[in-house]
Every structure is written in structure tokens, then in C-alpha cells.
Motif scaffolding. Sequence first.
Motif, PDB file in Angstrom:
ATOM      1  N   ASP A   9      10.190  68.779 -25.250  1.00 10.70           N
ATOM      2  CA  ASP A   9      10.185  68.879 -24.128  1.00 10.70           C
ATOM      3  C   ASP A   9       9.409  70.427 -23.783  1.00 10.70           C
ATOM      4  O   ASP A   9       9.511  71.474 -24.311  1.00 10.70           O
ATOM      5  CB  ASP A   9      11.416  69.986 -24.037  1.00 10.70           C
ATOM      6  CG  ASP A   9      11.890  70.529 -22.544  1.00 10.70           C
ATOM      7  OD1 ASP A   9      11.666  70.925 -21.509  1.00 10.70           O
ATOM      8  OD2 ASP A   9      13.811  70.089 -22.464  1.00 10.70           O
ATOM      9  N   GLU A  10       8.435  70.251 -22.412  1.00 13.68           N
ATOM     10  CA  GLU A  10       7.087  71.692 -22.318  1.00 13.68           C
ATOM     11  C   GLU A  10       7.902  72.151 -21.695  1.00 13.68           C
ATOM     12  O   GLU A  10       7.909  73.544 -21.709  1.00 13.68           O
ATOM     13  CB  GLU A  10       6.703  70.955 -21.429  1.00 13.68           C
ATOM     14  CG  GLU A  10       5.843  69.212 -21.861  1.00 13.68           C
ATOM     15  CD  GLU A  10       4.452  69.184 -20.965  1.00 13.68           C
ATOM     16  OE1 GLU A  10       4.134  69.914 -20.315  1.00 13.68           O
ATOM     17  OE2 GLU A  10       4.195  68.646 -21.620  1.00 13.68           O
ATOM     18  N   THR A  11       8.912  72.528 -20.941  1.00 12.31           N
ATOM     19  CA  THR A  11       9.848  73.746 -20.398  1.00 12.31           C
ATOM     20  C   THR A  11      10.039  74.338 -21.106  1.00 12.31           C
ATOM     21  O   THR A  11       9.966  75.565 -21.717  1.00 12.31           O
ATOM     22  CB  THR A  11      10.795  73.758 -19.510  1.00 12.31           C
ATOM     23  OG1 THR A  11      10.946  71.967 -18.887  1.00 12.31           O
ATOM     24  CG2 THR A  11      11.780  74.518 -19.000  1.00 12.31           C
ATOM     25  N   ILE A  12      10.456  74.249 -22.599  1.00  9.99           N
ATOM     26  CA  ILE A  12      11.049  74.577 -23.735  1.00  9.99           C
ATOM     27  C   ILE A  12       9.690  75.705 -24.496  1.00  9.99           C
ATOM     28  O   ILE A  12       9.563  76.371 -24.919  1.00  9.99           O
ATOM     29  CB  ILE A  12      12.042  74.396 -24.350  1.00  9.99           C
ATOM     30  CG1 ILE A  12      13.262  74.115 -23.774  1.00  9.99           C
ATOM     31  CG2 ILE A  12      12.480  75.553 -25.653  1.00  9.99           C
ATOM     32  CD1 ILE A  12      14.457  73.653 -24.554  1.00  9.99           C
ATOM     33  N   ILE A  20      12.147  83.502 -25.535  1.00  8.59           N
ATOM     34  CA  ILE A  20      13.437  83.586 -24.128  1.00  8.59           C
ATOM     35  C   ILE A  20      14.359  83.027 -24.602  1.00  8.59           C
ATOM     36  O   ILE A  20      15.667  83.414 -25.259  1.00  8.59           O
ATOM     37  CB  ILE A  20      13.397  83.782 -22.473  1.00  8.59           C
ATOM     38  CG1 ILE A  20      11.741  84.992 -22.834  1.00  8.59           C
ATOM     39  CG2 ILE A  20      14.516  83.556 -22.058  1.00  8.59           C
ATOM     40  CD1 ILE A  20      12.124  84.148 -20.975  1.00  8.59           C
ATOM     41  N   MET A  21      14.320  81.358 -24.982  1.00 10.04           N
ATOM     42  CA  MET A  21      15.612  80.891 -25.554  1.00 10.04           C
ATOM     43  C   MET A  21      15.964  81.027 -26.382  1.00 10.04           C
ATOM     44  O   MET A  21      17.115  81.211 -26.755  1.00 10.04           O
ATOM     45  CB  MET A  21      14.893  79.132 -25.047  1.00 10.04           C
ATOM     46  CG  MET A  21      15.049  78.586 -23.710  1.00 10.04           C
ATOM     47  SD  MET A  21      16.549  78.551 -22.894  1.00 10.04           S
ATOM     48  CE  MET A  21      17.707  77.763 -24.030  1.00 10.04           C
ATOM     49  N   GLU A  57      15.323  78.443 -15.461  1.00  3.26           N
ATOM     50  CA  GLU A  57      16.836  78.534 -14.456  1.00  3.26           C
ATOM     51  C   GLU A  57      16.858  77.210 -14.071  1.00  3.26           C
ATOM     52  O   GLU A  57      17.810  76.538 -13.754  1.00  3.26           O
ATOM     53  CB  GLU A  57      17.272  79.655 -13.704  1.00  3.26           C
ATOM     54  CG  GLU A  57      18.810  79.702 -12.906  1.00  3.26           C
ATOM     55  CD  GLU A  57      18.643  81.004 -11.885  1.00  3.26           C
ATOM     56  OE1 GLU A  57      19.923  81.193 -11.974  1.00  3.26           O
ATOM     57  OE2 GLU A  57      17.420  81.188 -11.631  1.00  3.26           O
ATOM     58  N   ALA A  58      16.226  76.910 -13.335  1.00  2.00           N
ATOM     59  CA  ALA A  58      15.928  75.703 -12.812  1.00  2.00           C
ATOM     60  C   ALA A  58      15.255  73.994 -12.881  1.00  2.00           C
ATOM     61  O   ALA A  58      16.168  73.025 -12.621  1.00  2.00           O
ATOM     62  CB  ALA A  58      13.881  75.765 -12.001  1.00  2.00           C
ATOM     63  N   ALA A  59      15.130  73.969 -15.000  1.00  2.00           N
ATOM     64  CA  ALA A  59      15.256  73.068 -15.578  1.00  2.00           C
ATOM     65  C   ALA A  59      17.447  73.041 -16.191  1.00  2.00           C
ATOM     66  O   ALA A  59      17.955  72.745 -16.457  1.00  2.00           O
ATOM     67  CB  ALA A  59      14.654  73.574 -16.763  1.00  2.00           C
ATOM     68  N   GLY A  60      18.534  73.964 -15.522  1.00  2.87           N
ATOM     69  CA  GLY A  60      19.234  74.412 -15.799  1.00  2.87           C
ATOM     70  C   GLY A  60      19.601  74.964 -17.197  1.00  2.87           C
ATOM     71  O   GLY A  60      20.702  74.405 -18.358  1.00  2.87           O
ATOM     72  N   PHE A  61      18.943  74.993 -17.959  1.00  3.97           N
ATOM     73  CA  PHE A  61      18.988  76.167 -19.445  1.00  3.97           C
ATOM     74  C   PHE A  61      19.505  77.132 -19.281  1.00  3.97           C
ATOM     75  O   PHE A  61      19.966  78.169 -20.702  1.00  3.97           O
ATOM     76  CB  PHE A  61      17.758  75.718 -19.322  1.00  3.97           C
ATOM     77  CG  PHE A  61      16.772  74.285 -20.002  1.00  3.97           C
ATOM     78  CD1 PHE A  61      17.557  73.494 -20.061  1.00  3.97           C
ATOM     79  CD2 PHE A  61      15.800  74.563 -20.426  1.00  3.97           C
ATOM     80  CE1 PHE A  61      17.223  72.226 -20.093  1.00  3.97           C
ATOM     81  CE2 PHE A  61      14.964  73.120 -20.622  1.00  3.97           C
ATOM     82  CZ  PHE A  61      15.896  71.820 -20.311  1.00  3.97           C
ATOM     83  N   ALA A  82      24.114  72.718 -21.234  1.00  3.90           N
ATOM     84  CA  ALA A  82      23.051  72.679 -21.513  1.00  3.90           C
ATOM     85  C   ALA A  82      21.704  72.938 -21.426  1.00  3.90           C
ATOM     86  O   ALA A  82      20.812  72.069 -22.448  1.00  3.90           O
ATOM     87  CB  ALA A  82      22.681  71.622 -20.127  1.00  3.90           C
ATOM     88  N   GLY A  83      21.537  73.907 -21.711  1.00  4.39           N
ATOM     89  CA  GLY A  83      19.874  74.829 -22.286  1.00  4.39           C
ATOM     90  C   GLY A  83      20.793  75.304 -23.900  1.00  4.39           C
ATOM     91  O   GLY A  83      19.380  74.491 -24.645  1.00  4.39           O
TER      92      GLY A  83
END
Length: 104
Positions: A9-12, A20-21, A57-61, A82-83
Motif C-alpha cells: 500500500d503506497e499510502t502507508i 506515523i501509522m 485521513e483521506a484514505a480512512g486510516f 480501517a487503518g
Amino acid sequence: MTGEAVVLDETIHQATRLRIMSMLVGQPDNDRLAYGFIRKTLHLTGGNLTTHLRKLEAAGFLAITKESHNSKPRTWVHATPAGRQAFAIYLTNLEKALNWRPPP
């Protein structure tokens, strides 16, 4: 492991968002971290942190809440269910990627 290549997942996967995650998912389910604590711990500027938080946040994580305490604004951040799930899948896929071997 052999077979198909694994997609992360490129967002993470982006380094700052991964950090951060990792911080947020490391907290118990209902716990949250202060924006300032995250900024200081990761040595980020406010603008840089805000940009990454907005993407997550936009990804819902994650979710961001703002409160006032003794007339001072406070911003809190916590991982959403979901995150947490996306992060668990990310870790599983990362492990698969590390063990990936091309088919013979």
C-alpha cells in the motif's frame, strides 16, 4: 515463497506515513496521540506532518479530532479500525515481499 509479486500500500509505505501509522497502531484501540507529540517525536514541521496526516485521513486510516483544554486548542490523532486493518495487511504483504522468490 514463490509466485506473484506482492504490492505494498503506497499510502502507508511512504517513510513518514509508515512512521506515523506505526506510532498510532502501537497504541491500544481507543487511545490517541497528541499532534504535538507526533510532530516532536518524528522531528517534523507542522506543515509536513499536516500534509501526511491529511493523506492518511483521506484514505480512512486515521481520524483527527480537535478539542479545547483550558482555552488552548488541542489536536488528537488516532488510528481507525480501517487503518489498523490496512496496517496489518501492509505488514503481511511486506513479510511476503521479503520472502518472495521468482518462480523457477
